[in-house]
Design a protein around this motif. Structure first.
Motif, PDB file in Angstrom:
ATOM      1  N   SER A 171       0.795  -1.228   0.000  1.00 26.67           N
ATOM      2  CA  SER A 171       0.000   0.000   0.000  1.00 26.67           C
ATOM      3  C   SER A 171       0.828   1.279   0.000  1.00 26.67           C
ATOM      4  O   SER A 171       0.406   2.298  -0.562  1.00 26.67           O
ATOM      5  N   LEU A 172       1.981   1.263   0.629  1.00 25.85           N
ATOM      6  CA  LEU A 172       2.755   2.497   0.793  1.00 25.85           C
ATOM      7  C   LEU A 172       3.125   3.182  -0.528  1.00 25.85           C
ATOM      8  O   LEU A 172       3.014   4.411  -0.627  1.00 25.85           O
ATOM      9  N   PRO A 173       3.550   2.450  -1.571  1.00 20.90           N
ATOM     10  CA  PRO A 173       3.871   3.151  -2.830  1.00 20.90           C
ATOM     11  C   PRO A 173       2.682   3.919  -3.402  1.00 20.90           C
ATOM     12  O   PRO A 173       2.851   5.050  -3.895  1.00 20.90           O
ATOM     13  N   ASP A 174       1.484   3.342  -3.344  1.00 17.63           N
ATOM     14  CA  ASP A 174       0.296   4.037  -3.854  1.00 17.63           C
ATOM     15  C   ASP A 174      -0.038   5.247  -2.993  1.00 17.63           C
ATOM     16  O   ASP A 174      -0.402   6.313  -3.515  1.00 17.63           O
ATOM     17  N   ILE A 203       5.495   8.321   7.643  1.00 16.24           N
ATOM     18  CA  ILE A 203       4.954   6.982   7.903  1.00 16.24           C
ATOM     19  C   ILE A 203       5.703   5.943   7.079  1.00 16.24           C
ATOM     20  O   ILE A 203       6.044   4.859   7.565  1.00 16.24           O
ATOM     21  N   ASN A 204       5.984   6.265   5.830  1.00 16.40           N
ATOM     22  CA  ASN A 204       6.732   5.341   4.970  1.00 16.40           C
ATOM     23  C   ASN A 204       8.125   5.064   5.547  1.00 16.40           C
ATOM     24  O   ASN A 204       8.555   3.900   5.634  1.00 16.40           O
ATOM     25  N   GLU A 290      -8.452   3.175   4.701  1.00 17.91           N
ATOM     26  CA  GLU A 290      -8.255   1.725   4.744  1.00 17.91           C
ATOM     27  C   GLU A 290      -6.926   1.369   5.405  1.00 17.91           C
ATOM     28  O   GLU A 290      -6.838   0.400   6.166  1.00 17.91           O
ATOM     29  N   PHE A 291      -5.900   2.165   5.125  1.00 21.63           N
ATOM     30  CA  PHE A 291      -4.577   1.917   5.697  1.00 21.63           C
ATOM     31  C   PHE A 291      -4.618   2.055   7.216  1.00 21.63           C
ATOM     32  O   PHE A 291      -4.064   1.224   7.945  1.00 21.63           O
ATOM     33  N   GLU A 292      -5.294   3.095   7.691  1.00 18.42           N
ATOM     34  CA  GLU A 292      -5.406   3.304   9.129  1.00 18.42           C
ATOM     35  C   GLU A 292      -6.185   2.164   9.787  1.00 18.42           C
ATOM     36  O   GLU A 292      -5.817   1.675  10.854  1.00 18.42           O
TER      37      GLU A 292
END
Length: 319
Positions: A171-174, A203-204, A290-292
């Motif tokens: 998810s991080l790259p997007d 965060i990354n 969604e990430f959270e």
């Protein structure tokens, strides 16, 4: 000579070798709920790690001023709450209660060591109302929950890596790409997007290092502890000493990422899209939400289930 007024300690007036011992002495003299504010000419983050490692998670660390020439940190000794269940323990025992915590913005993962009373007091919430809802949750029907608490520790560690670490890496790259794209297009009309982009980059950086430390250091040792607990292999001494030390570090990093995501939620007004939002804007907010959500479960599994069980098993093996 030190300056100490209203429990304020100016450590710049101390010799370097006296700084940490003096701070530790002043902290140990605090009663529960009392605070010590230290003044320094640089970020005292190394003190945070030392205090966490030697005293444990019994304090609240709050920056009052952060540079560039002066730093002030308020250190408060937590009030012990023996006999009262924490948010994390309640969520671990029955994940339906986690939905109530989410409803009221109560952090059950990074802030899972607080009791319901403590968390409600900090947010100005009616504790009796929330405790009533928690009691009602016991009566609600639920689908068969995933039995995280019943899994062997090595299996749970592998599950976290294969499910949640994989999701973060994917998810991080997007997230970074869309945060940058939306900032370029809409930043002039929505200045908060610049800060959101900074937070996504932070965060990354934090999680990339964090996941590597868990997968290369902590989780392999957890598997060794699990084997030793089954009497299949002896437990060898680790270079970091007790497993409490890397766990303290992981929990601190969880808290840092959690604060960054909380700030993003505040900046976006709970991911409320502005009228001029384009498709990329909408997608960015959805991805962040969604990430959270995934990270909350991820940290819950570690802070509230995996780590306490590992600590208990290590203690039993050393007895």
């Amino acid at each position: 000579m030190q300056t100490l007024t209203d429990n304020i300690l100016n450590v710049t007036l101390l010799e370097p070798r006296q700084k940490h011992p003096t701070i530790f002495l002043r902290f140990d003299e605090l009663t529960e709920g009392e605070s010590l504010t230290i003044h320094n000419d640089h970020d005292p983050k190394p003190l945070y790690y030392q205090l966490l490692g030697e005293r444990g998670n019994i304090f609240v660390w709050e920056y009052v001023e952060q540079g560039p020439e002066s730093w002030k940190v308020k250190i408060t000794k937590r009030i012990s709450t023996e006999g009262e269940e924490t948010l994390g323990a309640l969520a671990a025992a029955d994940f339906r209660k986690a939905q109530i915590f989410k409803k009221y913005g109560l952090d059950f993962c990074c802030g899972g060591k607080k009791t319901v009373k403590q968390a409600c007091a900090e947010k100005g919430l009616d504790v009796t109302k929330i405790e009533q809802e928690l009691q009602q949750a016991d009566q609600l029907p639920s689908s068969r929950p995933i039995p995280y608490t019943d899994w062997p520790l090595d299996f749970l560690a592998d599950y976290i890596v294969n499910t949640h670490h994989s999701y973060v890496i994917k998810s991080l790259p997007d997230l970074r790409s869309y945060a940058h794209k939306v900032l370029k297009v809409h930043g002039s009309h929505h200045p908060e997007l610049a800060r959101i982009y900074e937070l996504v980059e932070a965060i990354n950086t934090e999680l990339t290092s964090h996941l590597a430390k868990e997968e290369k250091v902590l989780f392999p040792y957890i598997k060794e502890i699990t084997k030793a607990g089954k009497n299949t292999e002896p437990l060898h001494a680790a270079h970091f000493g007790t497993v409490q030390n890397p766990i303290n570090m992981m929990e601190m990093e969880h808290e840092e990422v959690g604060k960054n995501l909380e700030e993003i939620r505040e900046l976006t007004k709970n991911y409320t899209l502005p009228e001029d939002a384009c498709a990329s804007y909408s997608l960015l907010y959805r991805l962040l939400d969604e990430f959270e959500e995934d990270l909350h479960l991820h940290i819950h599994l570690e802070n509230n289930i995996l780590f306490p069980k590992v600590l208990a098993m290590e203690k039993q093996l050393q007895a």
